[in-house]
Write a protein that holds these residues in place. Structure first.
Motif, short mmCIF file in Angstrom:
data_model
loop_
_atom_site.label_atom_id
_atom_site.label_comp_id
_atom_site.label_asym_id
_atom_site.label_seq_id
_atom_site.Cartn_x
_atom_site.Cartn_y
_atom_site.Cartn_z
N ASP A 176 -6.86 -0.46 6.07
CA ASP A 176 -6.02 -1.29 6.90
C ASP A 176 -6.42 -2.80 6.93
OD1 ASP A 176 -4.54 0.81 8.31
OD2 ASP A 176 -5.80 1.22 9.57
N THR A 177 -6.63 -3.08 5.85
CA THR A 177 -7.07 -4.48 5.58
C THR A 177 -6.24 -5.11 4.52
OG1 THR A 177 -9.65 -4.31 5.86
CG2 THR A 177 -8.79 -6.18 4.53
N PRO A 178 -5.39 -6.12 4.81
CA PRO A 178 -4.37 -6.63 4.13
C PRO A 178 -5.17 -7.00 2.44
CG PRO A 178 -4.18 -7.91 6.14
CD PRO A 178 -5.54 -7.08 5.94
N SER A 179 -4.15 -6.67 1.59
CA SER A 179 -4.53 -7.14 0.11
C SER A 179 -4.30 -8.73 0.01
CB SER A 179 -3.54 -6.54 -0.78
OG SER A 179 -3.60 -6.90 -2.13
N THR A 180 -5.32 -9.25 -1.01
CA THR A 180 -5.55 -10.77 -1.16
C THR A 180 -4.65 -10.73 -2.64
OG1 THR A 180 -7.48 -10.38 -2.21
CG2 THR A 180 -7.43 -10.86 0.05
N ASP A 192 -0.88 6.85 2.71
CA ASP A 192 0.31 6.49 1.84
C ASP A 192 -0.45 5.73 0.70
OD1 ASP A 192 2.48 5.46 0.18
OD2 ASP A 192 3.37 4.53 1.85
N ALA A 193 -0.92 6.64 -0.29
CA ALA A 193 -1.71 6.07 -1.44
C ALA A 193 -0.60 4.98 -2.33
CB ALA A 193 -2.10 7.23 -2.35
N SER A 194 0.48 5.37 -2.49
CA SER A 194 1.61 4.56 -3.42
C SER A 194 1.66 3.12 -3.01
CB SER A 194 2.76 5.15 -3.42
OG SER A 194 3.41 5.57 -2.27
N ALA A 195 1.29 3.03 -1.34
CA ALA A 195 1.43 1.80 -0.73
C ALA A 195 0.21 1.11 -0.68
CB ALA A 195 2.17 1.73 0.58
N SER A 196 -0.94 1.45 -1.37
CA SER A 196 -2.18 1.00 -1.24
C SER A 196 -2.61 0.38 -2.54
CB SER A 196 -3.11 2.23 -0.90
OG SER A 196 -2.76 2.89 0.21
N LEU A 202 -5.80 1.27 -9.66
CA LEU A 202 -6.65 2.14 -10.50
C LEU A 202 -5.71 3.13 -11.23
CD1 LEU A 202 -9.31 3.06 -8.07
CD2 LEU A 202 -9.73 1.58 -10.18
N ALA A 203 -4.52 3.42 -10.69
CA ALA A 203 -3.42 4.19 -11.32
C ALA A 203 -2.29 3.87 -12.07
CB ALA A 203 -3.27 5.58 -10.08
N THR A 204 -2.15 2.64 -11.91
CA THR A 204 -0.97 1.91 -12.42
C THR A 204 -1.30 0.81 -13.34
OG1 THR A 204 -0.30 0.38 -10.80
CG2 THR A 204 0.42 2.77 -10.34
N GLY A 205 -0.36 0.28 -13.83
CA GLY A 205 -0.90 -1.10 -14.75
C GLY A 205 -0.55 -2.32 -14.05
N ASN A 231 -3.89 9.74 1.10
CA ASN A 231 -2.91 10.47 1.69
C ASN A 231 -3.31 11.54 2.84
OD1 ASN A 231 -1.05 9.25 -0.20
ND2 ASN A 231 -1.15 10.63 -1.58
N LYS A 232 -4.59 11.78 3.06
CA LYS A 232 -5.18 12.69 4.17
C LYS A 232 -5.55 11.73 5.24
CE LYS A 232 -5.94 16.87 1.26
NZ LYS A 232 -7.05 17.90 0.69
#
Length: 236
Positions: A176-180, A192-196, A202-205, A231-232
Motif C-alpha cells: 500500500d505504498t505508492p510507486s516512485t 492485485d499483482a498485475s497492478a503492483s 519482476l515478471a514483465t519487461g 493476489n491472496k
C-alpha cells in the motif's frame, strides 16, 4: 482397410493413455511415496508461520532430494505445532533432506533448513532445526530480498528508487505504498499483482527502460510465489 484399422487402433490407444494420465491432479493430495532405502529422518524443532497462504499452490514440507534434482522424491507436509516429524521411505539416491517450500509439482522453491545425507547405514537420522519461520513474507525476505535485491535496495546505505528492502523496512516500503517509478500505482496492491509495481518489474519487461532491468532476476517459480502472495492479500 488396413490404414483405417491402424488409425482407429492408434486413436483408441491415445484416448486410453490420455484418460489414464489426466486424473486432474498435478500434486498428490497425500504425502508421496517412492522406492525407499529403509532410512528415515525425524525432524525435531518448531515451525511457525504456516498460514492459510499454503495449500493447493505451495506447501511447506519435509522432503528428500537427490543430487542436482529440484523435484522432491518423497515429502511430508508440515504444519504449525508439528514436532518430531518423521520422513520415512527415503530413496537410496537421496542426498539431502530439507524443510522447504514446494509447488504443486513438488519442485523446491525455497529451502528453509537442510540436512545432507552421507549414505551411511543409520536407519533413523535426527534433523534438528530449532525454530523456523515459514511465514510467506519472511520466506521472501530471506529467499529473495536479502539474497537478490538488498544490495541495491538498502544494504549499502543506498535505496534505489527510495525502496529499502531490509527486513525492518521491507513490508512498510512495499504494501500500500505508492510507486516512485509508475505514477498512480502501488508497489504492492493487495489482491492485485498485475497492478503492483513489484510484480510488474519482476515478471514483465516494464523495467527495461529503467536504470536496471529486473525481469531476469528471479526464477519463474519465485515470481509466481510473489504473485500468489499479492493476489491472496499480501499479508504479513
Amino acid at each position: 482397410m488396413k490404414i483405417r484399422v491402424w488409425f482407429l487402433s492408434t486413436l483408441s490407444a491415445c484416448a486410453a493413455l490420455l484418460s489414464a494420465c489426466d486424473d486432474g491432479r498435478i500434486y498428490p493430495s497425500s504425502d508421496s511415496d517412492s522406492e525407499g532405502s529403509g532410512r528415515s529422518v525425524v525432524m525435531k524443532g518448531s515451525v511457525v508461520g504456516c498460514s492459510d497462504f499454503y495449500g493447493s499452490d505451495f506447501s511447506v514440507v519435509l522432503a528428500a532430494f537427490s543430487e542436482d534434482n529440484r523435484f522432491a522424491s518423497v515429502t511430508k507436509t508440515v504444519k504449525n505445532g508439528d514436532d518430531d516429524i518423521l520422513l520415512a521411505n527415503i530413496p537410496k539416491d537421496a542426498t539431502s533432506v530439507e524443510l522447504c517450500v514446494i509447488n504443486r509439482l513438488r519442485e523446491r522453491i525455497f529451502t528453509l533448513a537442510s540436512l545432507p545425507l552421507d549414505g551411511g547405514d543409520s536407519d533413523e537420522i535426527t534433523f534438528s532445526i530449532g525454530t523456523v519461520d515459514a511465514d510467506p513474507f519472511k520466506v521472501m525476505e530471506n529467499g529473495i530480498f536479502m539474497t537478490t535485491c538488498s544490495q541495491c535496495h538498502g544494504a549499502t546505505g543506498h535505496a534505489a528508487a527510495g525502496l529499502d528492502l531490509l527486513p525492518e523496512e521491507a513490508y512498510a516500503m512495499l504494501v500500500d505504498t505508492p510507486s516512485t517509478v509508475i505514477e498512480g500505482e502501488m508497489r504492492v496492491k493487495p489482491g492485485d499483482a498485475s497492478a503492483s509495481t513489484l510484480w510488474q518489474a519482476l515478471a514483465t519487461g516494464i523495467s527495461d527502460s529503467w536504470a536496471f532491468s529486473h525481469s531476469n532476476l528471479l526464477t519463474f517459480e519465485k515470481t509466481d510465489f510473489i504473485e500468489s502472495w499479492i493476489n491472496k492479500g499480501a499479508e504479513k
